[in-house]
Motif scaffolding. Structure first.
Motif, PDB file in Angstrom:
ATOM      1  N   UNK A  23     -48.739 -19.654   5.228  1.00 11.74           N
ATOM      2  CA  UNK A  23     -48.707 -18.345   5.868  1.00 11.74           C
ATOM      3  C   UNK A  23     -48.396 -17.194   4.892  1.00 11.74           C
ATOM      4  N   UNK A  24     -47.252 -17.322   4.425  1.00 14.49           N
ATOM      5  CA  UNK A  24     -46.707 -16.289   3.632  1.00 14.49           C
ATOM      6  C   UNK A  24     -47.461 -16.199   2.163  1.00 14.49           C
ATOM      7  N   UNK A  25     -47.883 -17.406   1.781  1.00 12.95           N
ATOM      8  CA  UNK A  25     -48.857 -17.542   0.560  1.00 12.95           C
ATOM      9  C   UNK A  25     -50.094 -16.640   0.818  1.00 12.95           C
ATOM     10  N   UNK A  26     -50.785 -17.077   2.040  1.00 10.22           N
ATOM     11  CA  UNK A  26     -52.003 -16.399   2.112  1.00 10.22           C
ATOM     12  C   UNK A  26     -51.738 -14.912   2.148  1.00 10.22           C
ATOM     13  N   UNK A  27     -50.683 -14.494   3.001  1.00  9.66           N
ATOM     14  CA  UNK A  27     -50.409 -13.023   3.000  1.00  9.66           C
ATOM     15  C   UNK A  27     -50.141 -12.347   1.754  1.00  9.66           C
ATOM     16  N   UNK A  28     -49.460 -13.062   0.991  1.00  5.10           N
ATOM     17  CA  UNK A  28     -49.226 -12.720  -0.517  1.00  5.10           C
ATOM     18  C   UNK A  28     -50.307 -12.462  -1.252  1.00  5.10           C
ATOM     19  N   UNK A  29     -51.610 -13.311  -1.034  1.00  7.26           N
ATOM     20  CA  UNK A  29     -52.790 -13.208  -1.842  1.00  7.26           C
ATOM     21  C   UNK A  29     -53.584 -12.291  -1.229  1.00  7.26           C
ATOM     22  N   UNK A  30     -53.546 -11.824   0.098  1.00  6.39           N
ATOM     23  CA  UNK A  30     -54.284 -10.752   0.518  1.00  6.39           C
ATOM     24  C   UNK A  30     -53.684  -9.562  -0.048  1.00  6.39           C
ATOM     25  N   UNK A  31     -52.357  -9.436   0.056  1.00 10.95           N
ATOM     26  CA  UNK A  31     -51.875  -8.131  -0.486  1.00 10.95           C
ATOM     27  C   UNK A  31     -52.261  -7.732  -1.823  1.00 10.95           C
ATOM     28  N   UNK A  32     -52.706  -8.531  -2.729  1.00 11.26           N
ATOM     29  CA  UNK A  32     -53.206  -8.120  -4.008  1.00 11.26           C
ATOM     30  C   UNK A  32     -54.388  -7.442  -4.007  1.00 11.26           C
ATOM     31  N   UNK A  33     -55.273  -7.933  -2.897  1.00 10.37           N
ATOM     32  CA  UNK A  33     -56.516  -6.657  -2.565  1.00 10.37           C
ATOM     33  C   UNK A  33     -57.397  -7.029  -3.986  1.00 10.37           C
ATOM     34  N   UNK A  34     -57.440  -8.112  -4.625  1.00  6.38           N
ATOM     35  CA  UNK A  34     -58.530  -8.233  -5.708  1.00  6.38           C
ATOM     36  C   UNK A  34     -59.111  -9.506  -5.700  1.00  6.38           C
ATOM     37  N   UNK A  35     -58.323 -10.504  -4.827  1.00  5.48           N
ATOM     38  CA  UNK A  35     -59.181 -11.777  -4.676  1.00  5.48           C
ATOM     39  C   UNK A  35     -60.121 -11.505  -3.644  1.00  5.48           C
ATOM     40  N   UNK A  36     -61.515 -12.069  -3.914  1.00  8.91           N
ATOM     41  CA  UNK A  36     -62.569 -12.112  -2.751  1.00  8.91           C
ATOM     42  C   UNK A  36     -61.840 -13.003  -1.616  1.00  8.91           C
ATOM     43  N   UNK A  37     -62.234 -12.518  -0.333  1.00  6.89           N
ATOM     44  CA  UNK A  37     -61.734 -13.260   0.806  1.00  6.89           C
ATOM     45  C   UNK A  37     -62.435 -14.525   0.552  1.00  6.89           C
ATOM     46  N   UNK A  38     -63.490 -14.796   0.321  1.00  7.66           N
ATOM     47  CA  UNK A  38     -64.052 -16.274   0.280  1.00  7.66           C
ATOM     48  C   UNK A  38     -63.145 -17.242  -0.387  1.00  7.66           C
ATOM     49  N   UNK A  39     -62.490 -16.579  -1.465  1.00 10.04           N
ATOM     50  CA  UNK A  39     -61.525 -17.588  -2.273  1.00 10.04           C
ATOM     51  C   UNK A  39     -60.152 -17.660  -1.964  1.00 10.04           C
ATOM     52  N   UNK A  40     -59.681 -16.989  -1.096  1.00 12.58           N
ATOM     53  CA  UNK A  40     -58.399 -17.062  -0.443  1.00 12.58           C
ATOM     54  C   UNK A  40     -58.174 -18.394   0.135  1.00 12.58           C
ATOM     55  N   UNK A  41     -58.852 -18.934   1.062  1.00 11.61           N
ATOM     56  CA  UNK A  41     -58.578 -20.075   1.702  1.00 11.61           C
ATOM     57  C   UNK A  41     -58.619 -21.343   0.684  1.00 11.61           C
TER      58      UNK A  41
END
Length: 143
Positions: A23-41
């Protein structure tokens, strides 16, 4: 050998910490705002295992050019992401380890040092000691 083991352990630790707190890792990746949402998971699922695998390969001295080159590429990508976040003035978690660490200039410096070590190993793979060799060094050490 110390740099090889330290870098390998850091990568293994980083991967395990991400697995333990997705959950923390997911939140961190979202925080960068440069990774397409489809790549987060896919990143949340695979990146920790990649880090653990590369760290383990480096610790045991396997495929030194590939392993250290892959680590260098990851560190370069991580550094670009942190640098971008810093340039935007964002106060976000770097997503590196299990505890909150800011994406800041210190993280850029740390990544840069690790990148240089990995790059050195990639360019001179003979510096990476295989497990059998460093195990023998420990056995022969005059404790």
């Amino acid at each position: 050998l110390a740099f090889q083991l330290l870098l390998g352990v850091i990568f293994c630790y980083a991967g395990v910490s991400k697995l333990l707190d997705t959950l923390r890792f997911t939140s961190s990746l979202l925080g960068y705002q440069i990774i397409p949402l489809g790549l987060i998971h896919p990143l949340v699922v695979t990146l920790p295992w990649i880090e653990i695998g590369l760290g383990g390969l480096l610790i045991f001295g396997q495929y030194p050019r590939f392993t250290s080159g892959s680590i260098a590429v990851l560190l370069l990508l991580f550094t670009v992401m942190v640098t971008y976040a810093v340039s935007q003035g964002w106060l976000i978690d770097c997503g590196c380890f299990g505890s909150p660490r800011p994406a800041d200039g210190q993280k850029i410096f740390e990544n840069g040092v690790m990148f240089l070590v990995a790059l050195r190993f990639c360019m001179k793979p003979g510096l990476v000691r295989p497990f059998s060799e460093w195990k023998q060094m420990l056995v022969e050490w005059k404790w």
